[in-house]
Design a protein around this motif. Structure first.
Motif, short mmCIF file in Angstrom:
data_model
loop_
_atom_site.label_atom_id
_atom_site.label_comp_id
_atom_site.label_asym_id
_atom_site.label_seq_id
_atom_site.Cartn_x
_atom_site.Cartn_y
_atom_site.Cartn_z
N UNK A 55 4.01 1.62 10.47
CA UNK A 55 3.37 0.79 11.49
C UNK A 55 4.18 -0.48 11.80
N UNK A 72 0.83 -1.21 0.00
CA UNK A 72 0.00 0.00 0.00
C UNK A 72 0.86 1.26 0.00
N UNK A 73 1.91 1.26 0.82
CA UNK A 73 2.75 2.46 0.90
C UNK A 73 3.95 2.39 -0.04
N UNK A 104 4.44 0.51 -2.60
CA UNK A 104 4.08 0.39 -4.00
C UNK A 104 4.37 -0.96 -4.62
N UNK A 105 3.62 -1.28 -5.65
CA UNK A 105 3.76 -2.55 -6.35
C UNK A 105 5.14 -2.63 -7.02
N UNK A 106 5.68 -1.45 -7.36
CA UNK A 106 6.97 -1.36 -8.03
C UNK A 106 8.12 -1.07 -7.06
N UNK A 146 9.86 11.22 6.59
CA UNK A 146 9.54 11.34 8.01
C UNK A 146 8.09 10.95 8.29
N UNK A 147 7.66 9.80 7.82
CA UNK A 147 6.33 9.29 8.15
C UNK A 147 6.48 8.14 9.13
N UNK A 158 17.23 11.42 -0.12
CA UNK A 158 16.00 12.18 0.16
C UNK A 158 15.54 11.90 1.59
N UNK A 194 7.84 3.50 -3.63
CA UNK A 194 7.32 4.41 -2.60
C UNK A 194 6.32 5.38 -3.18
N UNK A 195 6.08 6.50 -2.48
CA UNK A 195 5.15 7.51 -3.00
C UNK A 195 5.73 8.89 -2.78
N UNK A 196 6.29 9.44 -3.84
CA UNK A 196 6.88 10.79 -3.82
C UNK A 196 7.68 11.03 -2.54
N UNK A 197 7.44 12.16 -1.83
CA UNK A 197 8.21 12.45 -0.63
C UNK A 197 7.61 11.84 0.63
N UNK A 198 6.54 11.06 0.45
CA UNK A 198 5.80 10.54 1.59
C UNK A 198 6.38 9.22 2.10
N UNK A 199 6.45 8.23 1.21
CA UNK A 199 6.92 6.90 1.60
C UNK A 199 8.17 6.56 0.80
#
Lengths: 218, 129
Positions: free
Chosen positions: B88, B35-36, B38-40, B84-85, B81, B43-48
């Motif tokens: 869990x 979910x965070x 990614x399938x590839x 900071x998330x 980069x 990650x997700x931009x600056x988030x994950x």
């Protein structure tokens, strides 16, 4: 022989049916939600009017600390959802899929985005600002909003989307992963599963068809 | 007719045989990480943060199993980069599941990384801070 002829007929009718549904759904999206018939008299005759389900007025605060109301979305379609920044389950997927739409409609002024946090305790203006800048998006194209818990949960009901606190869910909240498509008249025109790439593609196609239709009507 | 039916079964049977072998590490990845991250694995931009060729995983090899088990908080630097998330925790994963997961991550996103053994993961988990 009889078997194959029968299957051929089934196959052909199936193709016709699906293409028919596709055609209808893309060019003539219905207005969703409960309807109310109102009787009135015009020139001595009783006429029945239909009152369509309409999103009521709202006022929330976005990631820049600015007020967001219906006026923010005047003459625009908007895609809305409910999420929270610390959500460990479906939200990251929803955000990723919303980003696909955001990028696709970047140059289209008639399309905007509205994400409501359902964790109003944690997701302050500052937290939302941080989240938006990390995924490199900004208002007024994409508004991340917070407000009172009652207002957010109340508006979720108007969008016919579910959002509630639930201590047994990961992250403490339960909510639908729906992307809801709203038209310039504040009517709901579509629901799409924001976690499914195919559903997001469908939203993209249908919204483009609506925009094209509007151009023809001008 | 019977012949037609049997060829149909044969074709269906052949398709069944083409199903890939189950990959237990991938199953854990899809359920707990995808979910965070990614399938590839990007990650997700600056988030994950990404896992794909992540220097952080290579440099913190002995801590990775603990991070998966206990989650993590605070700033980290991955491939230059800052992220900071809060990640869990996954306290219900077994040592074997974590080993399989790490080896799936290696094969999918870090092809040069050395394979993890159950013994290594088990030792690392004993020293979690």
């Amino acid at each position: 022989m009889r078997f194959s002829l029968f299957s051929l007929i089934v196959l052909i009718s199936a193709i016709f049916q699906t293409s028919c549904v596709e055609y209808k759904s893309e060019n003539n999206l219905p207005i969703l939600g409960p309807r109310e018939p109102i009787e009135k008299e015009v020139d001595g005759k009783v006429v029945v009017d239909t009152i369509y389900h309409t999103i009521p007025n709202f006022s929330f605060t976005n990631q820049d600390g600015n007020e967001v109301t219906q006026k923010t979305f005047a003459n625009s379609y908007y895609i809305t959802d409910f999420f929270f920044t610390s959500c460990p389950t479906i939200c990251p997927v929803m955000t990723k899929n919303m980003l696909i739409l955001y990028d696709d409609f970047e140059g289209e002024e008639r399309v905007k985005f509205l994400s409501h946090t359902i964790d109003t305790r944690h997701d302050s203006v500052e937290v939302l600002k941080n989240y938006a800048s990390k995924i490199e998006v900004s208002a007024p194209k994409w508004n991340f909003v917070t407000g009172s818990k009652e207002d957010i949960y109340g508006i979720a009901e108007s969008y016919l989307a579910s959002a509630a606190e639930d201590p047994n869910s990961p992250g403490g909240y339960i909510h639908s992963g729906a992307f809801v498509l709203i038209d310039p008249n504040n009517h709901i025109r579509g629901y799409y599963d924001g976690t499914q790439p195919q559903a997001v593609e469908k939203l993209k196609r249908e919204l483009k068809a609506l925009l094209k239709n509007d151009e023809k009507l001008k | 007719m019977t012949k037609n039916l049997s060829s149909l079964f044969l074709i269906v049977g052949l398709f069944g045989a083409c199903n890939p072998l189950p990959n237990p590490g991938k199953e854990v990845y899809v359920e707990k990480c995808q979910n965070c991250h990614g399938i590839d694995g990007n990650g997700l931009k600056g988030l994950y943060p990404p896992l794909t060729n992540a220097d952080y995983i290579k440099e913190n090899r002995e801590r990775i199993a603990c991070i998966i088990m206990n989650g993590m908080e605070g700033e980290i630097m991955v491939n230059g980069k800052v992220y900071n998330e809060k990640m869990p925790s996954n306290p219900l994963l077994t040592e074997a599941e974590i080993t399989n997961l790490l080896n799936y991550i290696n094969s999918a996103f870090l092809p040069e990384n050395k394979t993890f053994t159950l013994k290594e993961v088990s030792n690392n988990l004993r020293d979690c801070k």
